[in-house]
Design an enzyme around this catalytic site. Structure first.
Site, PDB file in Angstrom:
ATOM      1  N   THR A 168      25.188 -99.324   3.510  1.00  0.00           N
ATOM      2  CA  THR A 168      24.452-100.494   3.000  1.00  0.00           C
ATOM      3  C   THR A 168      22.960-100.350   3.241  1.00  0.00           C
ATOM      4  O   THR A 168      22.538 -99.640   4.171  1.00  0.00           O
ATOM      5  CB  THR A 168      24.962-101.785   3.694  1.00  0.00           C
ATOM      6  OG1 THR A 168      24.108-102.884   3.364  1.00  0.00           O
ATOM      7  CG2 THR A 168      24.959-101.629   5.212  1.00  0.00           C
ATOM      8  N   ASP A 169      22.173-101.037   2.432  1.00  0.00           N
ATOM      9  CA  ASP A 169      20.722-101.040   2.646  1.00  0.00           C
ATOM     10  C   ASP A 169      20.340-101.776   3.934  1.00  0.00           C
ATOM     11  O   ASP A 169      19.241-101.584   4.462  1.00  0.00           O
ATOM     12  CB  ASP A 169      19.992-101.670   1.457  1.00  0.00           C
ATOM     13  CG  ASP A 169      20.400-103.099   1.148  1.00  0.00           C
ATOM     14  OD1 ASP A 169      21.355-103.611   1.775  1.00  0.00           O
ATOM     15  OD2 ASP A 169      19.776-103.712   0.263  1.00  0.00           O
ATOM     16  N   GLU A 170      21.264-102.572   4.481  1.00  0.00           N
ATOM     17  CA  GLU A 170      20.945-103.356   5.667  1.00  0.00           C
ATOM     18  C   GLU A 170      20.769-102.496   6.924  1.00  0.00           C
ATOM     19  O   GLU A 170      20.240-102.979   7.925  1.00  0.00           O
ATOM     20  CB  GLU A 170      22.008-104.426   5.896  1.00  0.00           C
ATOM     21  CG  GLU A 170      22.061-105.453   4.772  1.00  0.00           C
ATOM     22  CD  GLU A 170      22.827-106.708   5.155  1.00  0.00           C
ATOM     23  OE1 GLU A 170      22.743-107.124   6.319  1.00  0.00           O
ATOM     24  OE2 GLU A 170      23.501-107.261   4.267  1.00  0.00           O
ATOM     25  N   TYR A 201      26.694-107.116  11.936  1.00  0.00           N
ATOM     26  CA  TYR A 201      27.238-106.427  10.763  1.00  0.00           C
ATOM     27  C   TYR A 201      26.458-105.158  10.468  1.00  0.00           C
ATOM     28  O   TYR A 201      27.038-104.065  10.354  1.00  0.00           O
ATOM     29  CB  TYR A 201      27.218-107.341   9.536  1.00  0.00           C
ATOM     30  CG  TYR A 201      27.309-106.567   8.242  1.00  0.00           C
ATOM     31  CD1 TYR A 201      28.467-105.866   7.923  1.00  0.00           C
ATOM     32  CD2 TYR A 201      26.232-106.506   7.362  1.00  0.00           C
ATOM     33  CE1 TYR A 201      28.556-105.123   6.750  1.00  0.00           C
ATOM     34  CE2 TYR A 201      26.310-105.766   6.188  1.00  0.00           C
ATOM     35  CZ  TYR A 201      27.469-105.084   5.887  1.00  0.00           C
ATOM     36  OH  TYR A 201      27.545-104.339   4.733  1.00  0.00           O
ATOM     37  N   LYS A 250      27.602-101.168  10.630  1.00  0.00           N
ATOM     38  CA  LYS A 250      27.536-100.264   9.483  1.00  0.00           C
ATOM     39  C   LYS A 250      26.601 -99.090   9.766  1.00  0.00           C
ATOM     40  O   LYS A 250      26.843 -97.959   9.297  1.00  0.00           O
ATOM     41  CB  LYS A 250      27.079-101.021   8.244  1.00  0.00           C
ATOM     42  CG  LYS A 250      28.101-101.975   7.679  1.00  0.00           C
ATOM     43  CD  LYS A 250      29.346-101.264   7.166  1.00  0.00           C
ATOM     44  CE  LYS A 250      29.101-100.510   5.882  1.00  0.00           C
ATOM     45  NZ  LYS A 250      30.350 -99.893   5.351  1.00  0.00           N
TER      46      LYS A 250
END
Length: 330
Positions: free
Chosen positions: A132-134, A158, A162
């Site tokens: 994810t970009d997060e 979260y 990831k």
């Protein structure tokens, strides 16, 4: 044969459904069917002769090992994850178990399976790790978008989980030569998304006449991609990426959360206006911001575009309209 984890979820089910429209190659789907994974998402392929569904967890090493030995997949596409930031704030442990321990369990089983292959099959095998970009964390409004080598700076449980899963995938490639390919994508939207996510959450509330709560001032910036465009990118990466590759996937269409919601409500006004004649956006309210809420995500996706020739085909406006139509009929 492909092994898909989390295939009864939002992105996984869209990938599987689209795969069988263009490919004759079989798929084994492994999904634990937790709250966000539902067999109804796979209704379009439930009778497909080359789709085999297995109810099970990626934490079950014996099961994963059995599936690999039995079905001999040429690739694993790892979608399975806990993915809701708010849930990670109130209960981070399950995110560690699924996203970190689950991913490392899967990587370990994949490595032992890969070692058993002949040299040709080893060369062709891929482990596609969906990130994810997060993982990059928040960036300033005037900062350039993140590239694949930007250091990680996750903010929520979260995104931290990831980031760990992402790093473990890369470590298995560097240490063991397992042919892992990492994909970091921006916010997906489209059909079959679980209703706690922003678009279906707001759409359902608007249709039932409830308020539309926006965190903070609504100026958090995200890039949005239709799930069909993302699935097309995954198929291309599966076909052409080299072991160890990392690709950012996005549209470079940055919107504030408020702008996103106003666009969504404007599209809903056209197909299902409110009885009182007021625009749906009039129900927007502002609520206390959530802890650690990142201000802006943005990805530089030039590597994917230049190396593999991918570009998004679905405009945000068209994607929102088609997504609303899907939810209105489902």
């Amino acid at each position: 044969m492909l092994l898909i984890t989390g295939g009864a979820g939002f992105i996984g089910s869209n990938f599987i459904t689209e795969w069988f429209k263009e490919h004759d190659e079989g798929i084994v789907t492994l999904d634990a069917l937790t709250y966000a994974g539902q067999l109804s998402n796979l209704k379009d392929v439930e009778h497909h002769p080359k789709h085999h569904f297995v109810h099970g967890n990626i934490l079950d090493e014996a099961l994963v090992t059995h599936l690999l030995a039995t079905h001999r997949p040429r690739a694993i596409i790892h979608f399975a994850a806990e993915s809701h930031v708010d849930r990670s704030i109130t209960g981070p442990q399950v995110f560690i178990e699924t996203n970190v321990t689950g991913t490392t369990t899967l990587l370990g089983a994949a490595y032992h399976y890969w070692c058993s292959l002949d040299e040709s099959a080893k060369t062709d095998f891929r482990f596609i790790n969906i990130s994810t970009d997060e993982v990059y964390g928040s960036i300033e409004l005037d900062s350039p978008p993140n590239v694949e080598t930007t250091p990680f700076d996750p903010s929520s449980p979260y995104s931290a989980s990831k980031a760990a899963a992402d790093q473990f995938g890369r470590a298995y490639h560097r240490t063991y030569d397992l042919p892992v390919v990492t994909i970091r994508c921006t916010n997906n939207y489209g059909p079959r998304q679980y209703p706690e996510k922003l678009l279906p959450f707001m759409l359902m509330r608007a249709r039932s006449g409830q308020t539309l709560p926006v965190y903070g001032d609504g100026q958090q910036i995200r890039d949005w991609i239709h799930v069909h465009d993302f699935c097309r990118a995954i198929r291309l990466i599966l076909a052409k990426a080299k072991p160890g590759d990392i690709f950012n996937v996005g549209t470079n269409h940055e919107l504030t959360n408020l702008h996103f919601l106003e666009t969504l409500m404007g599209a809903l006004d056209k197909v299902e206006p409110r009885i009182d004649g007021q625009p749906h956006a009039s129900a927007i309210t502002y609520v206390q911001d959530r802890p650690g809420h990142d201000r802006r995500y943005a990805l530089n996706c030039s590597k994917l575009r230049h190396a593999l020739g991918w570009a998004p085909l679905i405009t945000f406006e068209d994607g929102v309209r088609s997504t609303i139509d899907w939810y209105l009929t489902h």
